[in-house]
Write a protein that holds these residues in place. Structure first.
Motif, PDB file in Angstrom:
ATOM      1  N   HIS A  84     -13.154   4.973   0.066  1.00  0.00           N
ATOM      2  CA  HIS A  84     -14.735   4.711  -0.263  1.00  0.00           C
ATOM      3  C   HIS A  84     -15.488   4.664   0.566  1.00  0.00           C
ATOM      4  O   HIS A  84     -15.288   4.434   1.682  1.00  0.00           O
ATOM      5  N   ASN A  95      -1.657  11.834   2.143  1.00  0.00           N
ATOM      6  CA  ASN A  95      -1.304  11.198   0.847  1.00  0.00           C
ATOM      7  C   ASN A  95       0.664  11.344   0.731  1.00  0.00           C
ATOM      8  O   ASN A  95       0.972  12.369   0.694  1.00  0.00           O
ATOM      9  N   HIS A 104      -3.081   7.869   3.122  1.00  0.00           N
ATOM     10  CA  HIS A 104      -3.066   7.063   1.708  1.00  0.00           C
ATOM     11  C   HIS A 104      -1.244   7.191   1.586  1.00  0.00           C
ATOM     12  O   HIS A 104      -0.741   8.156   1.666  1.00  0.00           O
ATOM     13  N   PHE A 113       0.934   5.655  -1.439  1.00  0.00           N
ATOM     14  CA  PHE A 113       1.097   5.612  -3.150  1.00  0.00           C
ATOM     15  C   PHE A 113       2.644   5.092  -3.914  1.00  0.00           C
ATOM     16  O   PHE A 113       3.504   6.004  -3.004  1.00  0.00           O
ATOM     17  N   LYS A 170      -4.411   3.596   3.904  1.00  0.00           N
ATOM     18  CA  LYS A 170      -4.392   2.835   2.655  1.00  0.00           C
ATOM     19  C   LYS A 170      -3.454   2.906   2.082  1.00  0.00           C
ATOM     20  O   LYS A 170      -2.879   4.143   1.753  1.00  0.00           O
ATOM     21  N   THR A 179      -2.291   2.395  -1.918  1.00  0.00           N
ATOM     22  CA  THR A 179      -3.271   2.966  -3.765  1.00  0.00           C
ATOM     23  C   THR A 179      -2.169   2.852  -4.071  1.00  0.00           C
ATOM     24  O   THR A 179      -0.442   2.979  -4.210  1.00  0.00           O
ATOM     25  N   CYS A 180      -2.642   2.193  -5.599  1.00  0.00           N
ATOM     26  CA  CYS A 180      -1.194   2.517  -6.296  1.00  0.00           C
ATOM     27  C   CYS A 180      -0.176   0.709  -6.382  1.00  0.00           C
ATOM     28  O   CYS A 180       0.675   1.116  -6.357  1.00  0.00           O
ATOM     29  N   CYS A 224      -6.551  -3.530  -7.785  1.00  0.00           N
ATOM     30  CA  CYS A 224      -5.944  -2.645  -9.121  1.00  0.00           C
ATOM     31  C   CYS A 224      -7.972  -2.666  -9.577  1.00  0.00           C
ATOM     32  O   CYS A 224      -8.035  -3.050  -9.624  1.00  0.00           O
ATOM     33  N   CYS A 275      -6.138   4.741 -15.488  1.00  0.00           N
ATOM     34  CA  CYS A 275      -6.187   5.594 -14.541  1.00  0.00           C
ATOM     35  C   CYS A 275      -5.939   6.718 -14.915  1.00  0.00           C
ATOM     36  O   CYS A 275      -5.195   6.888 -15.949  1.00  0.00           O
ATOM     37  N   CYS A 315      -0.207  -3.520 -11.319  1.00  0.00           N
ATOM     38  CA  CYS A 315      -0.652  -2.408 -11.370  1.00  0.00           C
ATOM     39  C   CYS A 315      -0.502  -2.988 -12.962  1.00  0.00           C
ATOM     40  O   CYS A 315       0.391  -2.872 -13.571  1.00  0.00           O
TER      41      CYS A 315
END
Length: 363
Positions: A3, A162, A189, A191, A231, A233-234, A267, A285, A335
């Protein structure tokens, strides 16, 4: 993707658009087990053409200055992807790309850099060819991804790794993090699997709520051990865990101590983030399969500001079950895609959360 700082909202009351993931094409050369889009290697009908793509970027720019994630499928299978990236760059948008790495050549890495792509993300779902190739559905996917990373490095193109976490690779996550660090990634990241598309058929691969909690606590512990940015994510619970752990350590959560994790929430679906499909369908999303509008028939501004789905998600008082009464709902939110897949209701409580909210105080 990461970000940015310093984005300004169009008006004080508006939700700042921070990230747009745009599925520039559904075509893909891999057959990943978890694929949301169930993407295949053939042309798809009715994808946005070059001019429609330019128009979309102009409309997004009217709303704000978000990061644009050019994703897919495999974005490098679009003949005009570098024209699109250059156009977005010219508009002042931060353009990033999510190729799978296997198609990156010395030439395409140079074109990414020249078109203004600021960062690419390449997925590694195993620390060795055995795990990664099995997950990605073709032989040599691991080797080709590492080669793609090498070309990106030679072009001076920043990259992140990722990783989608499932039962299959859960034990390998520390090794993948070490690999990301040794490769010179800017970030790692993780997920947490959302069971949509092909992901529905590997439900036995989805980690449970206890493993989820353990993984995110381990991830928190790595923050000061590695140089790259981390990070989740999800994985909205991470933002609760971050605050719980910080409190236990006697630390105050702030941008100075915790970076961007301190100023974002779990989220972001429909609040700071949205997804646009290859045919112009707008969703909160990519995993929440509820149409919020279509940029072929509406302006992006209209969808972002007026979609009933977006506006319901922006009012956290609409959250139901334990998410609705949780003291961490403003930093987590659960989520919404997992809730929808489990119940058919995107406002229901997050099904993979083991946390029990404190009972509301009686007035």
């Amino acid at each position: 993707m990461n970000h940015p700082h310093g984005l300004t909202a169009p008006s004080p009351s508006a939700h700042t658009l921070r990230l747009v993931a745009w599925e520039t094409t559904r075509r893909c050369n891999l057959a990943c087990k978890h694929c949301r889009a169930v993407a295949e290697d053939h042309p798809y009908d009715n994808e946005l053409d070059t001019q429609a793509s330019f128009k979309l970027l102009q409309e997004i720019r009217e709303v704000g200055e978000p990061i644009i994630i050019l994703t897919g499928g495999e974005p490098l299978l679009r003949h005009d992807i570098f024209d699109i990236a250059a156009f977005g760059t010219k508009l002042g948008l931060r353009m990033v790309m999510a190729p799978n790495g296997t198609l990156i050549t010395k030439e395409s890495a140079g074109k990414m850099k020249d078109s203004g792509i600021k960062r690419i993300s390449i997925s590694l779902d195993g620390s060795s060819p055995d795990t990664h190739d099995a997950f990605r559905g073709i032989p040599q996917a691991f080797e080709k991804a590492l080669q793609g990373i090498q070309f990106a490095k030679e072009a001076g193109l920043e990259f992140q790794i990722n990783t989608t976490i499932t039962k299959t690779n859960l034990s390998e996550i520390p090794k993948i993090l070490k690999l990301a660090e040794s490769l010179g990634a800017a970030a790692h990241h993780i997920f947490l699997l959302v069971p949509t598309g092909r992901g529905k058929y590997i439900l036995d691969g989805e980690i449970n709520a206890v493993e989820y909690e353990e993984t995110l606590n381990w991830f928190y512990d790595q923050r000061e051990k590695v140089k790259l940015q981390l990070k989740a994510t999800c994985a909205p619970h991470y933002y609760r865990i971050l605050r719980q752990r910080s409190r236990q350590e006697g630390k105050k959560v702030s941008f100075e101590t915790h970076g961007l994790d301190a100023v974002t929430r779990g989220c972001l679906a429909g609040t700071g983030f949205c997804f646009i499909s290859h045919v112009g369908r707008v969703q909160t999303c990519g995993f929440l399969d509820v149409e919020c509008g279509n940029i072929k028939t509406q302006s992006f501004t209209d969808v972002w500001k007026n979609s009933p789905v977006f506006n319901r998600l922006r009012d956290l008082d609409h959250l139901e079950g334990k998410c609705g009464i949780c003291e961490y709902k403003r930093v987590c939110g659960g989520c919404r895609a997992r809730a929808f897949e489990a119940t058919g209701n995107y406002l229901a409580e997050e099904p993979l959360c083991s946390y029990q909210p404190a009972k509301p105080q009686k007035e």
